[in-house]
Design a protein around this motif. Structure first.
Motif, PDB file in Angstrom:
ATOM      1  N   GLN A  76      48.642  32.874  46.531  1.00 45.44           N
ATOM      2  CA  GLN A  76      49.496  33.453  45.501  1.00 45.44           C
ATOM      3  C   GLN A  76      49.470  34.968  45.600  1.00 45.44           C
ATOM      4  OE1 GLN A  76      47.069  30.865  43.024  1.00 45.44           O
ATOM      5  NE2 GLN A  76      48.735  31.010  41.554  1.00 45.44           N
ATOM      6  N   PRO A  77      50.561  35.592  45.204  1.00 42.87           N
ATOM      7  CA  PRO A  77      50.599  37.052  45.214  1.00 42.87           C
ATOM      8  C   PRO A  77      49.811  37.604  44.025  1.00 42.87           C
ATOM      9  CG  PRO A  77      52.643  36.176  44.317  1.00 42.87           C
ATOM     10  CD  PRO A  77      51.812  35.000  44.705  1.00 42.87           C
ATOM     11  N   THR A  78      49.095  38.691  44.237  1.00 36.35           N
ATOM     12  CA  THR A  78      48.483  39.383  43.100  1.00 36.35           C
ATOM     13  C   THR A  78      48.969  40.830  43.128  1.00 36.35           C
ATOM     14  OG1 THR A  78      46.543  39.629  44.509  1.00 36.35           O
ATOM     15  CG2 THR A  78      46.397  37.997  42.766  1.00 36.35           C
ATOM     16  N   LEU A  79      49.470  41.270  42.016  1.00 37.74           N
ATOM     17  CA  LEU A  79      50.168  42.556  41.962  1.00 37.74           C
ATOM     18  C   LEU A  79      49.205  43.734  42.101  1.00 37.74           C
ATOM     19  CD1 LEU A  79      52.873  43.989  41.534  1.00 37.74           C
ATOM     20  CD2 LEU A  79      52.497  43.817  39.082  1.00 37.74           C
ATOM     21  N   ASN A  80      49.564  44.667  42.984  1.00 38.57           N
ATOM     22  CA  ASN A  80      48.786  45.871  43.234  1.00 38.57           C
ATOM     23  C   ASN A  80      49.131  46.925  42.172  1.00 38.57           C
ATOM     24  OD1 ASN A  80      47.813  48.309  44.173  1.00 38.57           O
ATOM     25  ND2 ASN A  80      48.430  47.955  46.299  1.00 38.57           N
TER      26      ASN A  80
END
Lengths: 528, 575
Positions: A76-80
């Motif tokens: 899953q993407p995790t926001l930077n």
């Protein structure tokens, strides 16, 4: 006197001149162009938008990839957060209204450099909406104007497809895949290639100032898609075409100009403009069709349910607003006032990132006029002649300061100072001017007594020349000065020398500067 | 079997008698009691489990891959060493047992773990094959990922490994979780291990016409637990994929609230609905596993934040304090009238009624409730889930991993890889989902479906007395007698159907089943609303159908984040 500076200034003038002519082209024929931009600026963050892989673009191919970037199953993407911060800072700089709640969407299409099969973007609710960038005459447009911003959205970059390295093969480099981009969309507010070009330049300066992007078109850290349409004065707007893959401001302007001309020609010949995407052929100076509307993709936008809404609190936004760097326009204004700089000087200082800071640091306790001349003319000139970008300028503020201090105290001549600077650039060390002058024995011979003795000695040896000068042929004095300069290896202080010589000869001589100027030029040429 | 006898037998001869016990004493909780009194050994547990896999694994087809035996044995023996090390108190109990010649393990001795890592240290657990594991392949039941080895362990797998669990096998499933009967697997369908008399078919293969569905999509996980191929298994639940198989196989299937358990490593079918689920022999075991897995994971952006977990704990504290451990006094259970759909079997209705009576006997107040938007839940679910599925499947292009076509018929590498690599049901769902997202249809299908989803959530919020912690303005309404703590519904509309009735005719025209590819969708009608609302749901065995004698499960639902109440009711209901 300042050969490199001269060249530098000329170059700018040539480019501007060309743009200007292009810009003037349209209204003359009764046609109006309408231009809007979609700008993709790579966010200058250490890691990617949704993974913790590094964003170093010069790394070996496929070395900065995580399972997220390569779209492995189950990730899953995790926001930077850093990317969010830089986008918000950009939005603030553009006066854009920040959405306290923004969302992410998926934009679907199949392409090998898009590992997920979709790009995560902000289609429905972007991070900010509205805003504007004002172009003033000092920004290179004939009339002040404003370009309104539609919105700024965060999105992922793709990988790179390399089609031309092996025949029949497309190679993939996923290093870039998943890096953060800001898509900045303008309203169709521009009317000429010149305006579009100057807008991009100003935006580049702004992004660099904010620190949100390197914004380099040649390296691809800033990419522009341009929507262009033309219409007759008074008519409704025409069908627009999109220009893609433009990799410098120059080509952007040239492509817009070519496209405007093409559209006008088609319409004048009774044809119609089809909505299509076009590229620009640099060699031929023409745009060409890439794909038409019928093959336009249905991106099937859908909410990205893996990412919760991005919520920004007022405190967060305020904190960023209060810690914004001084923006170029404000800085320009302040520099001109505080240091009494000319329009041009301020513009030159602001054209290089950090040059203004550099200037201000050197300026502390030194006269601004002297500092700005030596920064923009001499230092920039020497760096340019060696193709060293200012970002890696090897001369520290202390070093340049030390050079100027010696000039001011009268310890070295301007000529010597230039040579000292040259050594500093070549050495790329940290030695101060005094050190170099000491080592080379370049301390100015400004002692009146010594110079008088030398003059006397010379006059004694050349009575015929002295007689000639005294009878009115003052130009011969140049020869005398040249001799003394030679004997002192150029270290004689020209002002003192002039004075001493006048006294010794009992004749009023020409402006000394002219003399040393021509002399300086000559020696440079020899040096080459 | 009486546990006292176990103690007696144990004292006579330790080793040979043990493995025989494990099969019938096979909840994790009971195993731990035995281990506490030094009467069970991780090595024997594994041996027994391994034996079962060899005996009936093939016939049930619950596993796609099984872990290396040597590796498991080593893990088991390490676990046993850990257990043994801290066994001072158990050792005393053991001495007592010799003196008294019996240990009453049925009375509550708190379980002491010694130096064991957790209650599942050395316990064989199986993982649905759409959850990534570094060891063994992670196929998703597809040809596309037939040889795919994940470079990382899913967070849930990591948590289980850290807790000492033996990951014994990867379970069969409907491809990528898409299906309700585990017939859409590249590795063949799963057979339901439960026979009408509650024993096992040992000749299942000889009776294909009698083979029943184990449910789907976590059919392999449910069948493995029901057939003692493991103590518990992880599944995934998108619209009922854990609860439906649990109902068909007569075990417990638990889908916690969305976000309670990390999805990192769970291969996405529909991200906004996917939940890791637990299949276990009983509610207590499900709770043990849940407690191990319910952790915040920063790698899952939809994971419930620690602050939310705390908030729930605090907001519900009043209610939890008054909970009676032995009865359901003061607990109101809702019975939603909209769940009496016309497809519901009469025999299931009967079990539902009996279940309601049982809850009443336990002291609960039964409250008729209305969830008016239930009827729209199923179509909304199939639009949203398939839209997300069509998007999630886009990455399977054969470029970086997965199946690549050997011969390409055209320049379209993707088309060949996907045509060959994805199964018929997956392709159907991709097409339907793509349609729902296409220009023009997004507004007609996707957006209304999202609105219905909100309405379904609102329905639940209106009937639960607990406030939904996701809503800022929600307040507890504990004293309102028309509002409920939990809801009871059937777990499925029927008992396990025959496999032959589950395979769409288009997939196997020779069978002339006249089954349409969407016929299986209706089987999710009981389970889908909880998925749309993200609330916790558990299916608990509730008896056997009087018509065919097959097991039936009832489903309990509670407010978002309120697993505690849910499990409390479920445990008492099951007892």
């Amino acid at each position: 006197m300042f050969r490199y500076t001269f060249q530098y200034a000329t170059k700018t003038r040539i480019v501007r001149g060309l743009c200007f002519r292009r810009g003037l082209h349209n209204p003359a024929s009764g046609w109006n162009a309408v231009i809007g931009l979609e700008i993709h600026a790579q966010i200058d963050s250490q890691t990617k938008l949704f993974s913790d892989s590094l964003t170093s673009f010069n790394a070996p191919v496929n070395s900065n990839i995580s399972v997220v970037d390569a779209a492995f199953p189950g990730v899953q993407p995790t926001l930077n957060e850093k990317c969010v911060e830089l986008a918000v800072r950009t939005a603030i700089a553009l006066g854009s209204t920040i959405n306290k709640r923004s969302t992410f969407d998926r934009k679907h299409y199949f392409y090998p450099d898009l590992p997920q099969g979709y790009q995560i973007t902000q289609h429905h609710k972007p991070v900010s909406q509205g805003g504007e960038l004002v172009l003033a005459t000092h920004d290179g447009v004939p009339e002040p104007m404003q370009v309104r911003i539609e919105q700024i959205q965060l999105e992922q970059d793709t990988g790179k497809s390399i089609h031309d390295m092996r025949p029949d093969m497309t190679l993939l480099d996923l290093n870039r895949a998943g890096s953060g981009l800001m898509e900045i969309v303008t309203k169709p507010d521009m009317r000429s290639a010149l305006q579009a070009g100057q807008f991009v330049k100003k935006l580049q300066a702004l992004l660099r100032c904010v620190g949100s992007s390197n914004a380099n078109m040649e390296e691809g850290s800033l990419r522009c898609d341009v929507n262009v349409s033309v219409h007759k004065e008074g008519d409704s707007w025409g069908t627009r075409c999109e220009l893609k893959n433009l990799n410098s401001v120059r080509f952007l302007s040239a492509a817009i100009e070519a496209e405007v001309q093409r559209q006008i020609k088609v319409l004048e010949n009774g044809g119609i403009i089809e909505q299509e995407t076009r590229g620009y052929d640099v060699e031929q100076g023409k745009t060409f069709r890439l794909r038409g509307k019928e093959t336009a993709r249905d991106y099937r936008y859908m909410p990205e349910t893996d990412l919760p809404s991005l919520i920004l609190t007022q405190e967060y936004i305020d904190a960023l607003r209060n810690s914004m760097p001084e923006l170029p326009d404000a800085k320009r204004e302040r520099l001109m006032q505080q240091y009494n700089l000319s329009d041009h000087d301020a513009a030159v200082l602001l054209s290089e990132s950090n040059a203004a800071e550099y200037f201000e640091t050197v300026c502390q306790g030194r006269p601004p006029k002297l500092v700005v001349n030596w920064t923009t003319h001499e230092l920039f000139g020497q760096l340019a002649s060696k193709n060293i970008p200012f970002t890696v300028n090897p001369v520290s503020t202390d070093q340049l300061g030390s050079v100027l201090d010696l000039i001011q105290s009268g310890s070295i001549t301007g000529m010597t100072a230039k040579n000292v600077l040259k050594i500093m650039i070549d050495e790329a060390g940290s030695r101060l001017a005094s050190d170099i002058v000491e080592e080379r024995g370049w301390k100015k011979v400004g002692d009146e007594l010594t110079l008088r003795e030398m003059c006397q000695h010379l006059m004694d040896k050349n009575p015929d020349k002295v007689a000639s000068i005294r009878s009115g042929n003052t130009k011969l004095a140049t020869w005398l000065i040249g001799q003394i300069m030679r004997d002192t290896r150029g270290l004689a202080d020209p002002v003192t020398l002039n004075k001493v010589l006048e006294e010794a000869l009992g004749v009023k001589l020409d402006d000394l500067n002219n003399v040393s100027h021509s002399k300086g030029k000559k020696s440079k040429k020899k040096g080459q | 079997m009486n546990v006292n006898t176990v103690g007696n037998q144990f004292c006579r001869r330790l080793k040979p008698t043990l493995s025989a016990r494990i099969r019938t004493l096979s909840t994790i909780a009971e195993l731990n009691k035995l281990r506490n009194t030094h009467q069970a050994d991780a090595n024997d547990v594994l041996k027994e489990c391994w034996g079962n896999i060899k005996d009936r694994g093939k016939a049930i087809n619950a596993y796609i891959s099984v872990e290396d035996k040597d590796y498991l044995q080593q893990q088991a023996s390490e676990a046993q060493t850990r257990w043994f090390k801290g066994m001072f108190r158990p050792w005393c109990l053991f001495m007592q047992s010799i003196l008294k010649n019996s240990v009453d393990v049925s009375t509550e001795h708190p379980i002491t773990l010694g130096q064991a890592k957790s209650v599942v240290d050395g316990v064989p657990i199986a993982i649905k094959d759409n959850i990534c594991t570094e060891r063994m392949t992670t196929t998703c039941g597809s040809k596309m990922l037939e040889d795919f080895e994940s470079p990382y362990d899913a967070t849930v797998v990591k948590l289980l490994r850290d807790a000492g669990a033996l990951i014994v096998a990867k379970c069969n499933l409907d491809q990528f979780g898409m299906g309700s009967h585990n017939v859409h697997s590249h590795f063949g369908h799963v057979n339901n291990p439960k026979n009408t008399d509650g024993h096992f078919h040992f000749s299942l293969e000889s009776l294909p016409s009698h083979q029943r569905s184990a449910g789907g999509s976590s059919g392999g996980s449910a069948a493995a637990v029901a057939a003692d191929l493991c103590f518990a298994a992880l599944g995934s639940d998108t619209g009922g994929s854990v609860r439906l198989p649990a109902s068909y196989c007569g075990i417990v299937g638990f889908k916690p609230s969305y976000g309670r358990i990390s999805r990192r490593g769970l291969i996405a079918y529909a991200n906004s609905l996917d939940t890791v689920g637990i299949l276990a022999k009983d509610t207590h075991d499900a709770e043990l596993i849940y407690d191990l897995l319910s952790k915040y994971d920063k790698q899952d952006p939809t994971s419930m934040l620690p602050s939310m977990r705390e908030r729930i704990q605090q907001e519900y504290a009043d209610c939890y304090d008054t909970m009676d451990p032995d009865s359901l006094k003061g607990v109101r259970i809702g019975v939603p009238q909209e769940y009496r759909v016309k497809e519901l079997d009469e025999s299931i209705m009967e079990i539902w009624r009996m279940g309601i009576q049982k809850l009443q006997k336990l002291g609960a107040t039964i409250v008729p409730i209305s969830l008016p938007n239930t009827q729209y839940a199923l179509p909304a679910y199939y639009i949203l889930a398939l839209a997300e599925a069509s998007s999630n499947m886009a990455r399977y292009d054969g470029m970086r991993y997965g199946h690549t076509a050997e011969t390409t018929t055209s320049d379209l590498l993707y088309a060949d890889a996907r045509t060959e690599g994805l199964g018929a049901e997956v392709k159907r769902r991709i097409m339907m989902g793509t349609f729902a997202l296409s220009a023009g249809h997004y507004e007609d299908h996707f957006l209304p479906a999202q609105k219905i989803r909100r309405l379904v959530q609102t329905d639940f919020n209106n009937v639960f007395c607990m406030p939904n912690p996701l809503l800022d303005d929600a307040v507890a309404d504990l004293s309102n007698t028309s509002k409920v703590h939990a809801i009871i519904t059937p777990g499925a509309i029927s008992t396990a159907p025959l496999i032959s009735k589950c395979i769409p005719e288009v997939d196997d025209p020779t069978q002339h089943t006249s089954v349409k590819s969407v016929d299986g969708f209706i089987d999710d009608v009981m389970t889908v609303p909880a998925s749309l609302a993200g609330i916790p749901a558990i299916t608990v065995p509730a008896g056997k159908s009087t018509v065919d004698g097959w097991p039936v499960g009832l489903q309990l639902l509670a407010q978002y984040g309120d697993e505690k109440t849910l499990l409390h009711v479920a445990k008492l209901f099951q007892s």
